[in-house]
Design a protein around this motif. Structure first.
Motif, PDB file in Angstrom:
ATOM      1  N   LYS A 147     -42.980 105.913   2.816  1.00  0.00           N
ATOM      2  CA  LYS A 147     -41.799 106.531   3.407  1.00  0.00           C
ATOM      3  C   LYS A 147     -40.808 105.430   3.745  1.00  0.00           C
ATOM      4  O   LYS A 147     -41.188 104.328   4.115  1.00  0.00           O
ATOM      5  CB  LYS A 147     -42.160 107.302   4.669  1.00  0.00           C
ATOM      6  CG  LYS A 147     -43.074 108.476   4.371  1.00  0.00           C
ATOM      7  CD  LYS A 147     -43.380 109.274   5.611  1.00  0.00           C
ATOM      8  CE  LYS A 147     -44.423 110.302   5.293  1.00  0.00           C
ATOM      9  NZ  LYS A 147     -43.946 111.632   5.193  1.00  0.00           N
ATOM     10  N   GLU A 148     -39.540 105.730   3.594  1.00  0.00           N
ATOM     11  CA  GLU A 148     -38.504 104.764   3.949  1.00  0.00           C
ATOM     12  C   GLU A 148     -38.517 104.526   5.452  1.00  0.00           C
ATOM     13  O   GLU A 148     -38.823 105.416   6.234  1.00  0.00           O
ATOM     14  CB  GLU A 148     -37.129 105.272   3.507  1.00  0.00           C
ATOM     15  CG  GLU A 148     -36.954 105.310   2.006  1.00  0.00           C
ATOM     16  CD  GLU A 148     -37.128 103.949   1.357  1.00  0.00           C
ATOM     17  OE1 GLU A 148     -36.604 102.953   1.872  1.00  0.00           O
ATOM     18  OE2 GLU A 148     -37.805 103.883   0.316  1.00  0.00           O
ATOM     19  N   SER A 149     -38.164 103.322   5.850  1.00  0.00           N
ATOM     20  CA  SER A 149     -38.118 102.956   7.253  1.00  0.00           C
ATOM     21  C   SER A 149     -36.694 103.100   7.784  1.00  0.00           C
ATOM     22  O   SER A 149     -35.743 102.624   7.155  1.00  0.00           O
ATOM     23  CB  SER A 149     -38.600 101.504   7.413  1.00  0.00           C
ATOM     24  OG  SER A 149     -38.602 101.136   8.761  1.00  0.00           O
ATOM     25  N   TYR A 150     -36.564 103.770   8.908  1.00  0.00           N
ATOM     26  CA  TYR A 150     -35.275 103.964   9.555  1.00  0.00           C
ATOM     27  C   TYR A 150     -35.396 103.539  11.014  1.00  0.00           C
ATOM     28  O   TYR A 150     -36.462 103.679  11.613  1.00  0.00           O
ATOM     29  CB  TYR A 150     -34.853 105.441   9.493  1.00  0.00           C
ATOM     30  CG  TYR A 150     -34.692 105.963   8.088  1.00  0.00           C
ATOM     31  CD1 TYR A 150     -33.546 105.698   7.357  1.00  0.00           C
ATOM     32  CD2 TYR A 150     -35.694 106.700   7.476  1.00  0.00           C
ATOM     33  CE1 TYR A 150     -33.396 106.163   6.063  1.00  0.00           C
ATOM     34  CE2 TYR A 150     -35.549 107.175   6.182  1.00  0.00           C
ATOM     35  CZ  TYR A 150     -34.398 106.901   5.484  1.00  0.00           C
ATOM     36  OH  TYR A 150     -34.268 107.368   4.204  1.00  0.00           O
ATOM     37  N   PRO A 151     -34.299 103.052  11.595  1.00  0.00           N
ATOM     38  CA  PRO A 151     -34.375 102.587  12.981  1.00  0.00           C
ATOM     39  C   PRO A 151     -34.535 103.715  13.998  1.00  0.00           C
ATOM     40  O   PRO A 151     -34.958 103.489  15.124  1.00  0.00           O
ATOM     41  CB  PRO A 151     -33.044 101.860  13.190  1.00  0.00           C
ATOM     42  CG  PRO A 151     -32.128 102.423  12.156  1.00  0.00           C
ATOM     43  CD  PRO A 151     -32.994 102.815  10.993  1.00  0.00           C
ATOM     44  N   LYS A 152     -34.212 104.953  13.613  1.00  0.00           N
ATOM     45  CA  LYS A 152     -34.392 106.077  14.531  1.00  0.00           C
ATOM     46  C   LYS A 152     -34.667 107.335  13.717  1.00  0.00           C
ATOM     47  O   LYS A 152     -34.419 107.389  12.510  1.00  0.00           O
ATOM     48  CB  LYS A 152     -33.169 106.273  15.419  1.00  0.00           C
ATOM     49  CG  LYS A 152     -31.887 106.557  14.685  1.00  0.00           C
ATOM     50  CD  LYS A 152     -30.727 106.650  15.658  1.00  0.00           C
ATOM     51  CE  LYS A 152     -29.427 106.900  14.899  1.00  0.00           C
ATOM     52  NZ  LYS A 152     -28.319 107.063  15.825  1.00  0.00           N
ATOM     53  N   ALA A 153     -35.202 108.346  14.407  1.00  0.00           N
ATOM     54  CA  ALA A 153     -35.550 109.604  13.751  1.00  0.00           C
ATOM     55  C   ALA A 153     -35.253 110.759  14.687  1.00  0.00           C
ATOM     56  O   ALA A 153     -35.242 110.602  15.908  1.00  0.00           O
ATOM     57  CB  ALA A 153     -37.023 109.612  13.374  1.00  0.00           C
ATOM     58  N   GLN A 154     -35.026 111.906  14.094  1.00  0.00           N
ATOM     59  CA  GLN A 154     -34.812 113.118  14.875  1.00  0.00           C
ATOM     60  C   GLN A 154     -36.088 113.958  14.773  1.00  0.00           C
ATOM     61  O   GLN A 154     -36.593 114.208  13.686  1.00  0.00           O
ATOM     62  CB  GLN A 154     -33.612 113.890  14.335  1.00  0.00           C
ATOM     63  CG  GLN A 154     -33.285 115.112  15.139  1.00  0.00           C
ATOM     64  CD  GLN A 154     -32.064 115.841  14.575  1.00  0.00           C
ATOM     65  OE1 GLN A 154     -31.416 115.388  13.647  1.00  0.00           O
ATOM     66  NE2 GLN A 154     -31.765 116.977  15.165  1.00  0.00           N
ATOM     67  N   LEU A 155     -36.577 114.377  15.930  1.00  0.00           N
ATOM     68  CA  LEU A 155     -37.807 115.161  15.978  1.00  0.00           C
ATOM     69  C   LEU A 155     -37.521 116.609  16.326  1.00  0.00           C
ATOM     70  O   LEU A 155     -36.610 116.905  17.097  1.00  0.00           O
ATOM     71  CB  LEU A 155     -38.744 114.588  17.052  1.00  0.00           C
ATOM     72  CG  LEU A 155     -39.473 113.332  16.662  1.00  0.00           C
ATOM     73  CD1 LEU A 155     -39.656 112.426  17.849  1.00  0.00           C
ATOM     74  CD2 LEU A 155     -40.815 113.694  16.085  1.00  0.00           C
TER      75      LEU A 155
END
Length: 130
Positions: free
Chosen positions: A6-14
Motif C-alpha cells: 500500500k502507498e504510504s501517506y502522512p495522514k489518513a481519513q478513518l
C-alpha cells in the motif's frame, strides 16, 4: 502483479469501515465486510525488527498495513485492548492478531527474478514464518 503493498501517506481519513479509499478483498468478500478487520496496524518496532533481520529493503506499506504507528510497541496490543490515535483521538479496538498473507511473497525483496523457483519458495516460507 498484485501484492499487499500500500502507498504510504502522512495522514489518513478513518470511518467505521476503515481507511477511506482502502480495499481489503479478504475482509470484503470472505468475511462479508466485517468491521472487525477495518484497520490493519503495524508498529515501528516490528518494522525495525524486519529491517534488522535480513529484510532491510522493507518499507512502510509493504506488509499491507493501513497504519504504521510509532510510539506504540507490538506487545502492548492485546485482543480487546484499545488505543487512541491521531489529533481527533480516534479509538481503535484490537480484535484479532494479524496473520501473514501469502501475497507477501510477491514483494520484490522476497520474490527476486534472479532467484530460482526453489529459492523463491524458501524465501517466502521463511518470511511468512518470521
Amino acid at each position: 502483479t498484485y501484492t499487499t503493498r500500500k502507498e504510504s501517506y502522512p495522514k489518513a481519513q478513518l470511518s467505521k469501515h476503515g481507511i477511506v479509499g482502502d480495499y481489503n478483498h479478504y475482509r470484503t468478500i470472505a468475511l462479508d465486510n466485517t468491521l472487525d478487520r477495518a484497520v490493519s496496524i503495524l508498529t515501528e518496532d516490528v518494522l525495525d525488527i524486519c529491517k534488522n533481520s535480513g529484510y532491510g529493503e522493507i518499507q512502510d506499506g509493504d506488509l499491507g498495513e493501513n497504519l504504521c504507528l510509532d510510539g506504540f510497541r507490538y506487545d502492548s496490543f492485546q485482543i480487546g485492548s484499545r488505543c487512541c490515535i491521531g489529533r481527533d483521538g480516534i479509538i481503535l479496538e484490537i480484535t484479532e492478531p494479524i496473520v501473514a498473507c501469502a501475497n507477501l511473497c510477491k514483494l520484490q525483496f522476497i520474490n527476486r527474478e534472479s532467484s530460482s523457483p526453489k529459492e523463491r519458495i524458501q524465501k517466502c516460507t521463511e518470511f511468512i514464518d518470521f
